[in-house]
Design an enzyme around this catalytic site. Sequence first.
Site, PDB file in Angstrom:
ATOM      1  N   LYS A   1      23.193  26.229   1.743  1.00 15.17           N
ATOM      2  CA  LYS A   1      21.785  26.577   1.548  1.00 15.17           C
ATOM      3  C   LYS A   1      20.961  25.305   1.424  1.00 15.17           C
ATOM      4  O   LYS A   1      21.240  24.461   0.584  1.00 15.17           O
ATOM      5  CB  LYS A   1      21.640  27.417   0.282  1.00 15.17           C
ATOM      6  CG  LYS A   1      22.405  28.730   0.367  1.00 15.17           C
ATOM      7  CD  LYS A   1      22.392  29.478  -0.938  1.00 15.17           C
ATOM      8  CE  LYS A   1      23.178  28.761  -1.996  1.00 15.17           C
ATOM      9  NZ  LYS A   1      23.318  29.513  -3.249  1.00 15.17           N
TER      10      LYS A   1
ATOM     11  N   THR B   1      11.754  30.682  -9.141  1.00  7.77           N
ATOM     12  CA  THR B   1      12.936  30.682  -8.265  1.00  7.77           C
ATOM     13  C   THR B   1      14.245  30.730  -9.045  1.00  7.77           C
ATOM     14  O   THR B   1      15.313  30.589  -8.470  1.00  7.77           O
ATOM     15  CB  THR B   1      12.951  29.407  -7.391  1.00  7.77           C
ATOM     16  OG1 THR B   1      12.860  28.284  -8.266  1.00  7.77           O
ATOM     17  CG2 THR B   1      11.819  29.374  -6.404  1.00  7.77           C
TER      18      THR B   1
ATOM     19  N   GLY C   1      17.461  31.850 -10.345  1.00  9.42           N
ATOM     20  CA  GLY C   1      18.381  32.940  -9.989  1.00  9.42           C
ATOM     21  C   GLY C   1      18.439  33.245  -8.503  1.00  9.42           C
ATOM     22  O   GLY C   1      19.095  34.211  -8.093  1.00  9.42           O
ATOM     23  N   THR C   2      17.793  32.411  -7.671  1.00 11.16           N
ATOM     24  CA  THR C   2      17.818  32.721  -6.223  1.00 11.16           C
ATOM     25  C   THR C   2      19.238  32.643  -5.641  1.00 11.16           C
ATOM     26  O   THR C   2      19.610  33.459  -4.805  1.00 11.16           O
ATOM     27  CB  THR C   2      16.911  31.772  -5.396  1.00 11.16           C
ATOM     28  OG1 THR C   2      16.874  30.519  -6.024  1.00 11.16           O
ATOM     29  CG2 THR C   2      15.537  32.295  -5.217  1.00 11.16           C
ATOM     30  N   GLY C   3      20.026  31.657  -6.124  1.00  9.94           N
ATOM     31  CA  GLY C   3      21.394  31.506  -5.597  1.00  9.94           C
ATOM     32  C   GLY C   3      22.247  32.717  -5.926  1.00  9.94           C
ATOM     33  O   GLY C   3      22.920  33.289  -5.048  1.00  9.94           O
ATOM     34  N   CYS C   4      22.202  33.123  -7.199  1.00 10.02           N
ATOM     35  CA  CYS C   4      22.994  34.305  -7.623  1.00 10.02           C
ATOM     36  C   CYS C   4      22.542  35.531  -6.840  1.00 10.02           C
ATOM     37  O   CYS C   4      23.360  36.349  -6.388  1.00 10.02           O
ATOM     38  CB  CYS C   4      22.777  34.606  -9.104  1.00 10.02           C
ATOM     39  SG  CYS C   4      23.098  33.224 -10.190  1.00 10.02           S
TER      40      CYS C   4
END
Length: 559
Positions: A239, A272, A274-277
């Site tokens: 990412k 933003t 928590g975007t990865g989770c």
Amino acid sequence: MGFHLCSQAFHSTPTPTHNQFLHSISRGFVRTRVSNLRAMQQEEEPKHLGKVRVPHVLTVAGSDSGAGAGIQADLKACSARGVYCSTVITAVTAQNTVGVQGVNVVAEDFVREQLKSVLSDMHPDVVKTGMLPSPGIIKVLCQSLKEFQVRVASVDNTNFVKEALVVDPVMVSTSGDVLAGPLILASFREELLPMADIVTPNLREASALLDGAPLQTVGDMRSAAKSIHDIGPRNVLVKGGDLPESSDAVDVLFDGKEFYEFRSTRIITSNTHGTGCTLASSIAAELARGSSVLSAVKIAKRYVGSALDYSKDILIGGGRQGPFDHLMKLKHNALPCMRRPFDPSDLLMYAVTDSRMNKRWGRSMSDAVKAAIEGGATIVQLREKDTDTGDFLEAAKTCLEICRRHNVPLLINDRIDIALACDADGVHIGQSDMPARVARTILGPDKIIGISCKTPQQAEKAWIDGADYIGCGGVYPTNTKENNITVGLDGLKTVCLESKLPVVAIGGIGISNVRAVMELGVPSLKGVAVVSALFDRECVLTESRNLLRAIMDSTKAVK
Ligand SMILES: Cc1ncc(COP(=O)(O)OP(=O)(O)O)c(N)n1
Ligand SMILES: Cc1nc(C(=O)O)sc1CCOP(=O)(O)O
Ligand SMILES: [Mg+2]
């Protein structure tokens, strides 16, 4: 196929229709998902009679007291995507929008006990991992996955995923706090990643997995994806949200053969956390619903983009980085009654209506659609160039009822307003219609968008703009569309060879020439779209049956 669930109420659904069955065998195999097979097996037992198994993700991750990331984000993302989510908690963090104030790691034995409780009884379709705070916990997880045979089948990017393992290699929180030390790296590399179907590192995590290699360009991301793939996961999504000096957000997917770049306009917001989770659990949710890896990543990215955009101005907490609204209440909350995800094999026999033709033969739009579906049409487009808006909408609603009953997607040509008003499954637009990017923003992440393309450049743009498939023609001259440029079989082949999206061929196709089209045998070519060959005829049912037979014969010949 055949168990499609409503997000709000998990209804049992009708048994597969004749058409669905044809649709399945036309691909050369009867598509089954492990969950559906289990549902069928379970339905034979009296206590499960009349029950339908729902798609299910198990998340193995840490709790975030601020609820923007971790277990809480996973629960919200799966719920927003209509998928059940069970949880194994590996650590409890004291956390808010400012940062991480404390971490309390759960004892290994108790992680094992939670895993046993869920895996021995509830049989999730997909396991997704987040914060794994010790090598001991990674070991326990890998042992439990093996003991309960969670990873039993490998996947590829075009077929339905059976059971899958999604690894989000959480090491550093978005606030910069370290959530997993260097000892964890060895366990990731040696134990967990080789079992993963997809791993989703951000730039810092990808760099850490590769002993600190600097990642500053998309080229670096590609090399990193390849090197991480060598560790063992079947797919790697690097990412690039933190890539310097880029107005677009770029992510790179590598499946061991091909690279796919996903570009989206960067959303300017501090919300933003928590975007990865959320991205990883949305990928897991789409896999659990039966998507391929490629389309799971695409849909998950669209969903996260829409949620970020919707939440860009909300205010929760006083820190640098706020959470976002996974449920996007008010805006996209109404999921489209959870039709199954778009499947490229839906394009096999694509019926496109024409009001003038149907009038000429004295039938209504809905009678024509019903006959085409009963004859085997696998997707329907209402292309009504001279029907009044009100009449079009009413007829579209009737056609939608028919299509839903038979589990066939219904798209609207050109008219995004009609598609929204009747909640159709999507739209087909051309190069001079509403730009695809705008259509995607209006329609949200779930609707199907098809775009007409005559060149590889247009096909590339369609992919970047978030289309689901392209229509390529005219393969042969046609009387149905005025002044249409004929690209011929050669033009079709050139586009198909370059297209990252599935392709349906259109223009002058009928029973006499469908074999020549399908026998091009290019993998991205999934079917043919026809107007006059079905609707400028006396009996739509007979024409549809005959055409489907010819398509299936020619696909068999190609295999
Ligand atoms: C499946 C499919 N492919 C191409 C077209 C043509 O769309 P467009 O170029 O927008 O032309 P019109 O259909 O609007 O005249 C299509 N409709 N369907
Ligand atoms: C609607 C349309 N689009 C085309 C394109 O080339 O993009 S050809 C076409 C008409 C297809 O009708 P028939 O099957 O009757 O030839
Ligand atoms: Mg158009």
